[in-house]
Design a protein around this motif. Structure first.
Motif, mmCIF file in Angstrom:
data_model
loop_
_atom_site.group_PDB
_atom_site.id
_atom_site.type_symbol
_atom_site.label_atom_id
_atom_site.label_comp_id
_atom_site.label_asym_id
_atom_site.label_seq_id
_atom_site.Cartn_x
_atom_site.Cartn_y
_atom_site.Cartn_z
ATOM 1 N N ASP A 26 0.852 -1.127 -0.076
ATOM 2 C CA ASP A 26 -0.091 0.040 0.066
ATOM 3 C C ASP A 26 0.785 1.305 -0.035
ATOM 4 O O ASP A 26 0.591 2.412 0.628
ATOM 5 C CB ASP A 26 -1.128 -0.102 1.227
ATOM 6 N N ASN A 27 2.030 1.336 -0.521
ATOM 7 C CA ASN A 27 2.844 2.349 -0.871
ATOM 8 C C ASN A 27 2.595 3.001 -2.090
ATOM 9 O O ASN A 27 3.335 4.034 -2.672
ATOM 10 C CB ASN A 27 4.369 2.085 -0.653
ATOM 11 N N VAL A 28 1.738 2.608 -2.956
ATOM 12 C CA VAL A 28 1.350 3.281 -4.280
ATOM 13 C C VAL A 28 -0.155 3.531 -4.069
ATOM 14 O O VAL A 28 -1.134 2.855 -4.074
ATOM 15 C CB VAL A 28 1.796 2.393 -5.389
ATOM 16 N N LEU A 29 -0.410 5.042 -4.436
ATOM 17 C CA LEU A 29 -1.702 5.493 -4.212
ATOM 18 C C LEU A 29 -1.970 6.084 -5.584
ATOM 19 O O LEU A 29 -1.299 6.834 -6.367
ATOM 20 C CB LEU A 29 -1.897 6.725 -3.222
ATOM 21 N N VAL A 30 -3.366 5.588 -6.229
ATOM 22 C CA VAL A 30 -3.674 6.264 -7.299
ATOM 23 C C VAL A 30 -4.969 6.928 -7.250
ATOM 24 O O VAL A 30 -5.942 6.041 -6.432
ATOM 25 C CB VAL A 30 -3.994 5.132 -8.356
ATOM 26 N N ASN A 31 -5.011 8.333 -7.599
ATOM 27 C CA ASN A 31 -6.191 8.882 -7.086
ATOM 28 C C ASN A 31 -6.525 9.052 -5.842
ATOM 29 O O ASN A 31 -7.631 9.081 -5.238
ATOM 30 C CB ASN A 31 -7.178 8.817 -7.989
ATOM 31 N N GLY A 32 -5.578 8.677 -4.753
ATOM 32 C CA GLY A 32 -5.830 8.842 -3.389
ATOM 33 C C GLY A 32 -6.020 7.559 -2.828
ATOM 34 O O GLY A 32 -6.280 7.387 -1.591
ATOM 35 N N LYS A 33 -6.079 6.453 -3.683
ATOM 36 C CA LYS A 33 -6.341 5.208 -3.224
ATOM 37 C C LYS A 33 -5.305 4.067 -3.363
ATOM 38 O O LYS A 33 -4.677 4.242 -4.591
ATOM 39 C CB LYS A 33 -7.668 4.849 -3.753
ATOM 40 N N ALA A 34 -4.970 3.259 -2.666
ATOM 41 C CA ALA A 34 -4.034 2.228 -2.610
ATOM 42 C C ALA A 34 -4.610 1.199 -3.479
ATOM 43 O O ALA A 34 -5.613 0.781 -3.364
ATOM 44 C CB ALA A 34 -3.696 1.553 -1.334
ATOM 45 N N GLN A 35 -3.783 0.706 -4.665
ATOM 46 C CA GLN A 35 -4.203 -0.101 -5.645
ATOM 47 C C GLN A 35 -3.021 -1.131 -5.882
ATOM 48 O O GLN A 35 -1.841 -1.070 -5.250
ATOM 49 C CB GLN A 35 -3.937 0.650 -7.240
ATOM 50 N N LYS A 36 -3.357 -2.319 -6.056
ATOM 51 C CA LYS A 36 -2.582 -3.464 -6.388
ATOM 52 C C LYS A 36 -1.882 -3.567 -7.708
ATOM 53 O O LYS A 36 -2.029 -2.422 -8.690
ATOM 54 C CB LYS A 36 -3.474 -4.621 -6.391
ATOM 55 N N PRO A 37 -0.843 -4.153 -7.965
ATOM 56 C CA PRO A 37 0.068 -4.120 -9.065
ATOM 57 C C PRO A 37 -0.817 -4.276 -10.474
ATOM 58 O O PRO A 37 -0.407 -3.779 -11.403
ATOM 59 C CB PRO A 37 0.941 -5.234 -9.000
ATOM 60 N N SER A 38 -1.705 -5.098 -10.323
ATOM 61 C CA SER A 38 -2.733 -5.423 -11.464
ATOM 62 C C SER A 38 -3.642 -4.290 -11.973
ATOM 63 O O SER A 38 -4.475 -4.267 -13.008
ATOM 64 C CB SER A 38 -3.606 -6.672 -11.427
ATOM 65 N N TYR A 39 -3.725 -3.292 -11.178
ATOM 66 C CA TYR A 39 -4.652 -1.859 -11.411
ATOM 67 C C TYR A 39 -4.087 -1.524 -12.807
ATOM 68 O O TYR A 39 -3.237 -1.372 -13.377
ATOM 69 C CB TYR A 39 -4.616 -1.023 -10.601
ATOM 70 N N SER A 40 -5.331 -1.232 -13.614
ATOM 71 C CA SER A 40 -5.051 -0.731 -14.871
ATOM 72 C C SER A 40 -5.141 0.795 -15.026
ATOM 73 O O SER A 40 -5.996 1.231 -14.764
ATOM 74 C CB SER A 40 -6.186 -1.126 -16.062
ATOM 75 N N ILE A 41 -4.113 1.427 -15.287
ATOM 76 C CA ILE A 41 -3.650 2.575 -15.048
ATOM 77 C C ILE A 41 -4.519 3.272 -16.246
ATOM 78 O O ILE A 41 -4.498 2.929 -17.300
ATOM 79 C CB ILE A 41 -1.937 3.051 -15.261
ATOM 80 N N LYS A 42 -4.757 4.626 -16.232
ATOM 81 C CA LYS A 42 -5.531 5.308 -17.259
ATOM 82 C C LYS A 42 -5.023 6.713 -17.542
ATOM 83 O O LYS A 42 -4.245 7.273 -16.483
ATOM 84 C CB LYS A 42 -7.139 5.431 -16.617
ATOM 85 N N LYS A 43 -5.255 7.374 -18.522
ATOM 86 C CA LYS A 43 -4.546 8.674 -18.690
ATOM 87 C C LYS A 43 -5.592 9.814 -17.784
ATOM 88 O O LYS A 43 -6.583 9.627 -17.510
ATOM 89 C CB LYS A 43 -5.208 9.058 -20.069
#
Length: 81
Positions: A26-43
């Protein structure tokens, strides 16, 4: 593109296994929420990476199709201080 692969390709994190470990702890936040490595990143996603004593903030401008040269990273990621 997977979050861990994006972090590696854009050279935010040097190795993909480290990117996976950071996401799992949980050291990577995407848009303020912790995400797993498989999260699909968006523009437009905003990333916060806590790595050792550093915090790296970045915004996704584009999704790269393949590996990037160092000088091309600015076209895909905008870093904040």
């Amino acid at each position: 593109m997977r979050l861990d692969k994006f972090l590696k390709i854009t050279r935010i994190i040097k190795r993909r296994t480290i990117a996976q470990q950071l996401c799992d702890s949980d050291n990577v936040l995407v848009n303020g929420k912790a995400q797993k490595p498989s999260y699909s990143i968006k523009k437009g996603d905003e990333l916060v990476v806590k790595y050792f004593n550093n915090t790296i903030k970045a915004k996704v401008l584009e999704i790269p199709k393949e590996s990037l040269k160092k000088e091309d990273i600015g076209d895909y990621v905008s870093f904040e201080n």
